[in-house]
Scaffold this motif. Structure first.
Motif, PDB file in Angstrom:
ATOM      1  N   THR A 165      36.507  34.719  35.205  1.00  0.00           N
ATOM      2  CA  THR A 165      37.301  33.344  34.777  1.00  0.00           C
ATOM      3  C   THR A 165      37.814  32.893  36.288  1.00  0.00           C
ATOM      4  OG1 THR A 165      38.024  33.976  32.536  1.00  0.00           O
ATOM      5  CG2 THR A 165      39.469  32.631  33.475  1.00  0.00           C
ATOM      6  N   SER A 166      37.658  31.680  36.171  1.00  0.00           N
ATOM      7  CA  SER A 166      38.092  30.767  37.508  1.00  0.00           C
ATOM      8  C   SER A 166      38.003  31.472  38.795  1.00  0.00           C
ATOM      9  CB  SER A 166      39.589  30.436  37.283  1.00  0.00           C
ATOM     10  OG  SER A 166      40.031  29.429  38.094  1.00  0.00           O
ATOM     11  N   MET A 167      38.976  31.921  39.469  1.00  0.00           N
ATOM     12  CA  MET A 167      38.742  32.895  40.548  1.00  0.00           C
ATOM     13  C   MET A 167      37.665  34.003  40.585  1.00  0.00           C
ATOM     14  SD  MET A 167      41.696  35.195  42.838  1.00  0.00           S
ATOM     15  CE  MET A 167      41.475  36.473  41.717  1.00  0.00           C
ATOM     16  N   GLY A 168      37.806  34.770  39.283  1.00  0.00           N
ATOM     17  CA  GLY A 168      36.750  35.587  39.129  1.00  0.00           C
ATOM     18  C   GLY A 168      35.488  35.399  38.955  1.00  0.00           C
ATOM     19  N   GLY A 169      35.255  34.123  38.773  1.00  0.00           N
ATOM     20  CA  GLY A 169      33.736  33.528  38.710  1.00  0.00           C
ATOM     21  C   GLY A 169      33.381  33.393  40.008  1.00  0.00           C
ATOM     22  N   LEU A 170      34.245  32.874  40.912  1.00  0.00           N
ATOM     23  CA  LEU A 170      33.794  32.717  42.464  1.00  0.00           C
ATOM     24  C   LEU A 170      33.724  33.946  42.937  1.00  0.00           C
ATOM     25  CD1 LEU A 170      36.760  30.076  43.399  1.00  0.00           C
ATOM     26  CD2 LEU A 170      34.356  29.619  43.072  1.00  0.00           C
ATOM     27  N   ILE A 171      34.418  34.817  42.679  1.00  0.00           N
ATOM     28  CA  ILE A 171      34.091  36.452  43.332  1.00  0.00           C
ATOM     29  C   ILE A 171      32.813  36.847  42.885  1.00  0.00           C
ATOM     30  CG2 ILE A 171      34.732  38.734  43.134  1.00  0.00           C
ATOM     31  CD1 ILE A 171      37.625  37.764  42.799  1.00  0.00           C
ATOM     32  N   GLY A 172      32.341  36.702  41.639  1.00  0.00           N
ATOM     33  CA  GLY A 172      31.122  36.945  40.922  1.00  0.00           C
ATOM     34  C   GLY A 172      29.950  36.277  41.746  1.00  0.00           C
ATOM     35  N   MET A 173      30.338  34.877  41.868  1.00  0.00           N
ATOM     36  CA  MET A 173      28.843  34.372  42.450  1.00  0.00           C
ATOM     37  C   MET A 173      28.867  34.733  43.946  1.00  0.00           C
ATOM     38  SD  MET A 173      29.385  30.249  41.662  1.00  0.00           S
ATOM     39  CE  MET A 173      31.126  29.823  41.407  1.00  0.00           C
TER      40      MET A 173
END
Length: 282
Positions: free
Chosen positions: A104-112
Motif C-alpha cells: 500500500t502506497s509506500m509499501g508499493g514503492l518498496i515492492g517496485m
C-alpha cells in the motif's frame, strides 16, 4: 496470528523489526504485506487472515520507525533503499527466497524497488493505490500531516484525528476504524496516546523535496504479473497514470474501487477477494 520480532544489522544501524505472521511458517508460499508511510502491519489483519486461509504464510512487518519496530537515530535513514535492505535481510534470515507482495502506497514503492532488482524476490506484485509517478501537490498534502506529533487524551480523540487525515479510507467500517486506531497509536509519556510512528519520518519532506516523483524507468523494467488497485478519488494515483500502467512495463491489471480515495483499505470483501484471486491465480 503470531507476533514476532527479528534483529537486523541495518543499515544505518542495528534495529529490531516487529512483524505479524499469519498461517504456517512452513508454507510453500509466502506473501508479504507492507503498509503506507505512517501506518503499520496490523492494517492488513483482515486481508492476511483471508490469504492464510488459502494455505499461505503471510508476513506483515512494521517498517522501521512505525508500529512496534525500532526508530532510527538519524531520520535521514527513512528512505526506500533502507527499507529494501531491511526486507532483504529479513527474508534471508527467515530462509525465504520468493514472495508475493502486497504494498500500500509506500509499501508499493518498496515492492517496485525490490521487483526491479536482478534476481529480486518478488513473484507476483500487488500495488495498492501507488504508481511510478506522484504529483508534487500530493506529496505536499502528505508532508503537512506527517511531521505532526499530536497527543490525544484518549483513543476516541485519536480516532477522530485519523479519520480526518486518512479520509480517503472511506471503505472502513466503525469497527475497522477502532482497530486502526488501537494499532496505530501508543501510550504517550505523561498520559494519553500519540501516533505509533516516529514523527521524524517527515524529515525527508523538505521544501526542496516537493517535486514530482518519477520512477517510470523502474516500473517499465518490471516483468512480474502485477495487479494495480486504485481508489477512484485518489489524489496520489491519478486515473491517467493508472491507465498508463496498464500499457507500460508489466501491463498491470487495473481494478478501480468507486467511492474510495487514497487508499483502498483492503478490508472490504470485494477488495480482499480481488487480491486473493490474483495471488492464487499463479
Amino acid at each position: 496470528m503470531q507476533e514476532c520480532t527479528i534483529e537486523l544489522s541495518g543499515p544505518p544501524q542495528p534495529v529490531r523489526l516487529h512483524y505479524t505472521r499469519w498461517g504456517p511458517a512452513d508454507a510453500e508460499r509466502t506473501i508479504m504485506c507492507v503498509h503506507g508511510l505512517t501506518r503499520q502491519g496490523r492494517d492488513f489483519d483482515v486481508l492476511a487472515a483471508a490469504l492464510a486461509e488459502g494455505g499461505a504464510q503471510v508476513l506483515c512487518p512494521d517498517m522501521v520507525g512505525r508500529g512496534k519496530s525500532d526508530w532510527l537515530n538519524d531520520p535521514a535513514g527513512y528512505l526506500a533503499p533502507v527499507y529494501i535492505a531491511h526486507v532483504q535481510e529479513m527474508l534471508a534470515k527467515l530462509g525465504i527466497g520468493r514472495v508475493d507482495w502486497v504494498g500500500t502506497s509506500m509499501g508499493g514503492l518498496i515492492g517496485m524497488g525490490l521487483a526491479a532488482m536482478p534476481d529480486g524476490p518478488i513473484r507476483r506484485l500487488v500495488l495498492n493505490d501507488i504508481g511510478p509517478f506522484i504529483p508534487a501537490e500530493s506529496l505536499a498534502y502528505i508532508a503537512e500531516y506527517v511531521i505532526r506529533a499530536p497527543r490525544f487524551a484518549n483513543l476516541a480523540e485519536a480516532e477522530a484525528y485519523l479519520r480526518e487525515i486518512h479520509r480517503g479510507f472511506r471503505d472502513l467500517s466503525d469497527q475497522d476504524w477502532v482497530a486502526a486506531t488501537v494499532h496505530g497509536t501508543r501510550p504517550a509519556e505523561g498520559g494519553g496516546v500519540t501516533l505509533a510512528h516516529d514523527p521524524a519520518i517527515g524529515a525527508v519532506f523538505t521544501q526542496d523535496a516537493m517535486v514530482d516523483v518519477d520512477i517510470w524507468p523502474v516500473y517499465d523494467g518490471l516483468t512480474n504479473p502485477t495487479l494495480l488497485l486504485r481508489g477512484a478519488d485518489s489524489l496520489l494515483l491519478t486515473a491517467e497514470v493508472a491507465d498508463a500502467m496498464t500499457r507500460r512495463g508489466p501491463r498491470a491489471e487495473l481494478i478501480t474501487f468507486a467511492g474510495v480515495g487514497h487508499a483502498p483499505g483492503l478490508v472490504a470483501p470485494e477488495q480482499v477477494a480481488a487480491v486473493k484471486a490474483f495471488l492464487e491465480a499463479g
